[in-house]
Scaffold this motif. Structure first.
Motif, short mmCIF file in Angstrom:
data_model
loop_
_atom_site.label_atom_id
_atom_site.label_comp_id
_atom_site.label_asym_id
_atom_site.label_seq_id
_atom_site.Cartn_x
_atom_site.Cartn_y
_atom_site.Cartn_z
N ALA A 68 56.39 47.01 36.53
CA ALA A 68 56.63 47.34 37.94
C ALA A 68 55.37 47.97 38.52
N GLY A 69 55.18 47.79 39.80
CA GLY A 69 54.04 48.41 40.45
C GLY A 69 52.85 47.49 40.61
N LEU A 70 52.81 46.38 39.87
CA LEU A 70 51.73 45.42 40.07
C LEU A 70 51.99 44.61 41.33
N PRO A 71 50.93 44.14 42.00
CA PRO A 71 51.16 43.24 43.13
C PRO A 71 51.84 41.97 42.65
N GLU A 72 52.56 41.30 43.54
CA GLU A 72 53.20 40.06 43.16
C GLU A 72 52.15 39.05 42.70
N TYR A 73 52.43 38.41 41.56
CA TYR A 73 51.43 37.49 41.01
C TYR A 73 51.30 36.26 41.88
N ASN A 74 50.06 35.95 42.24
CA ASN A 74 49.74 34.75 43.00
C ASN A 74 48.40 34.24 42.48
N ILE A 75 48.40 33.06 41.88
CA ILE A 75 47.19 32.58 41.21
C ILE A 75 46.04 32.37 42.20
N ASP A 76 46.36 32.01 43.45
CA ASP A 76 45.30 31.86 44.45
C ASP A 76 44.63 33.20 44.74
N ASN A 77 45.42 34.26 44.85
CA ASN A 77 44.85 35.59 45.09
C ASN A 77 44.02 36.07 43.91
N LYS A 103 40.61 34.34 43.98
CA LYS A 103 39.72 34.85 45.01
C LYS A 103 39.02 36.13 44.57
N GLN A 104 39.64 36.86 43.64
CA GLN A 104 39.06 38.13 43.21
C GLN A 104 38.09 37.99 42.04
N LEU A 105 38.08 36.83 41.38
CA LEU A 105 37.15 36.65 40.28
C LEU A 105 35.71 36.75 40.78
N GLN A 106 34.87 37.41 39.99
CA GLN A 106 33.48 37.65 40.38
C GLN A 106 32.54 36.90 39.44
N PHE A 107 31.70 36.03 40.02
CA PHE A 107 30.76 35.22 39.24
C PHE A 107 29.34 35.63 39.60
N SER A 108 28.54 35.88 38.60
CA SER A 108 27.12 36.15 38.80
C SER A 108 26.36 35.59 37.61
N LYS A 167 33.64 38.43 35.93
CA LYS A 167 34.44 39.65 35.88
C LYS A 167 35.83 39.37 36.42
N ASN A 168 36.83 39.90 35.72
CA ASN A 168 38.22 39.81 36.17
C ASN A 168 38.68 41.21 36.56
N PRO A 169 38.63 41.55 37.85
CA PRO A 169 39.01 42.90 38.29
C PRO A 169 40.51 43.06 38.53
N THR A 170 41.29 42.05 38.19
CA THR A 170 42.73 42.07 38.48
C THR A 170 43.52 42.61 37.29
N TYR A 191 46.10 38.62 33.22
CA TYR A 191 45.30 37.76 32.35
C TYR A 191 44.89 36.51 33.12
N VAL A 192 43.69 36.02 32.84
CA VAL A 192 43.17 34.81 33.46
C VAL A 192 42.80 33.84 32.33
N THR A 193 43.30 32.60 32.42
CA THR A 193 42.99 31.59 31.41
C THR A 193 42.33 30.40 32.08
N PHE A 194 41.12 30.07 31.63
CA PHE A 194 40.38 28.95 32.20
C PHE A 194 40.81 27.65 31.53
N SER A 195 41.09 26.63 32.35
CA SER A 195 41.23 25.28 31.84
C SER A 195 39.87 24.61 31.71
N SER A 196 38.99 24.90 32.67
CA SER A 196 37.61 24.40 32.61
C SER A 196 36.72 25.38 33.35
N LEU A 197 35.43 25.35 33.00
CA LEU A 197 34.44 26.22 33.63
C LEU A 197 33.07 25.58 33.44
#
Length: 268
Positions: A174-183, A186-191, A200-203, A206-212
């Motif tokens: 409880a207390g986490l924002p509602e999970y939305n994969i699009d949101n 948008k927060q993933l940080q690439f450098s 970086k995953n600031p959320t 868990y984030v699982t890549f199918s491809s990168l």
């Protein structure tokens, strides 16, 4: 003639993208092996357990073969994300369900041909982190019934395949924002540096890549497909890599989400 009852060997088989282990012992006729491999259907490749599920969540397994199975279900701890080579990441099998926050019911059940068995996963206690997802594993082992020895011919080669599959179980407090994969995307940080892609995953999810990939260069996801909440991962880059990153994530149903791309920032 070889005595198959005295032999045991471990077979490692990859079937339809889901990694299964088959413990070869004795009994089912060799010409029924393909039926055994294709006959157990899982609901999906992951289980989502929200905090609001006060009565637990369900997970179904279907026996599409002509023989009954004995199904063992247990929850084990997830220890190391480096253990995976596909989206069906595998936990340390030396762990026992006694260390888990959850229990799978029934823990042991016979299910007949063409039957769908519904498991209920319930929380025993709540000592988990409340600011992020927790990952555990639903471990399923299906053991086929042995054939009647009186009906077997002496020339028949006999094997039995105990099929095991580990399914990721995500607990969302409880207390986490509602999970939305699009949101989340948008927060993933690439450098990048001259030699590395930095993600970086600031959320709290868990984030699982199918491809990168960066430009036309595919990143090797064998040991780093999944990122934990509030974590950072790096991949090596060659000197000719572009600044355009492309990726796809895996959603709650185990499917591939829409493709995304973004221009990444150079780190001096």
């Amino acid at each position: 003639m070889t005595n198959y009852r005295d032999s045991t060997r471990l077979c490692h088989v990859i079937l339809k993208g889901v990694v299964l282990w088959y413990l070869c012992v004795t009994s089912a006729q060799a010409n029924n092996i393909q039926e055994l491999l294709n006959g157990i259907t899982l609901k999906n490749t992951r289980v989502i357990y929200p905090h609001s599920a006060t009565n637990g969540v369900t997970y179904s397994v279907t026996n599409n073969t002509a023989i009954p199975y004995l199904l063992q279900a247990r929850i084990i701890s997830w220890q190391d994300p480096q253990l995976t080579k596909t989206d069906s990441e595998h936990a340390d099998e030396t762990e026992t369900e006694g260390s888990s926050t959850f229990i799978a019911l029934p823990p042991l059940k016979r299910f007949e041909s063409e039957e769908t068995l519904t498991l209920r996963i319930r929380q025993k206690h709540n000592l988990l982190a409340q600011d992020r997802e927790t990952l555990e594993v639903l471990s399923l082992t299906a053991i086929p019934a042995q054939a009647d020895p009186k009906k077997l011919q002496s020339s028949d080669a006999q094997f039995s395949f105990a099929m095991q599959n580990n399914i990721k179980l995500f607990y969302r407090p409880a207390g986490l924002p509602e999970y939305n994969i699009d949101n989340v995307e948008k927060q993933l940080q690439f450098s990048r540096t001259k030699t590395e892609l930095v993600v970086k995953n600031p959320t709290p999810f868990y984030v699982t890549f199918s491809s990168l990939r960066v430009g036309n260069a595919e990143m090797n996801l064998d040991n780093s497909r999944m990122m934990a909440p509030f974590s950072e991962s790096t991949w090596p880059l060659d000197n000719n890599a572009t600044d355009e990153v492309h990726w796809q994530l895996i959603n709650d149903q185990g499917g591939t989400h829409d493709a995304n791309h973004r221009r990444i920032t150079q780190i001096k």
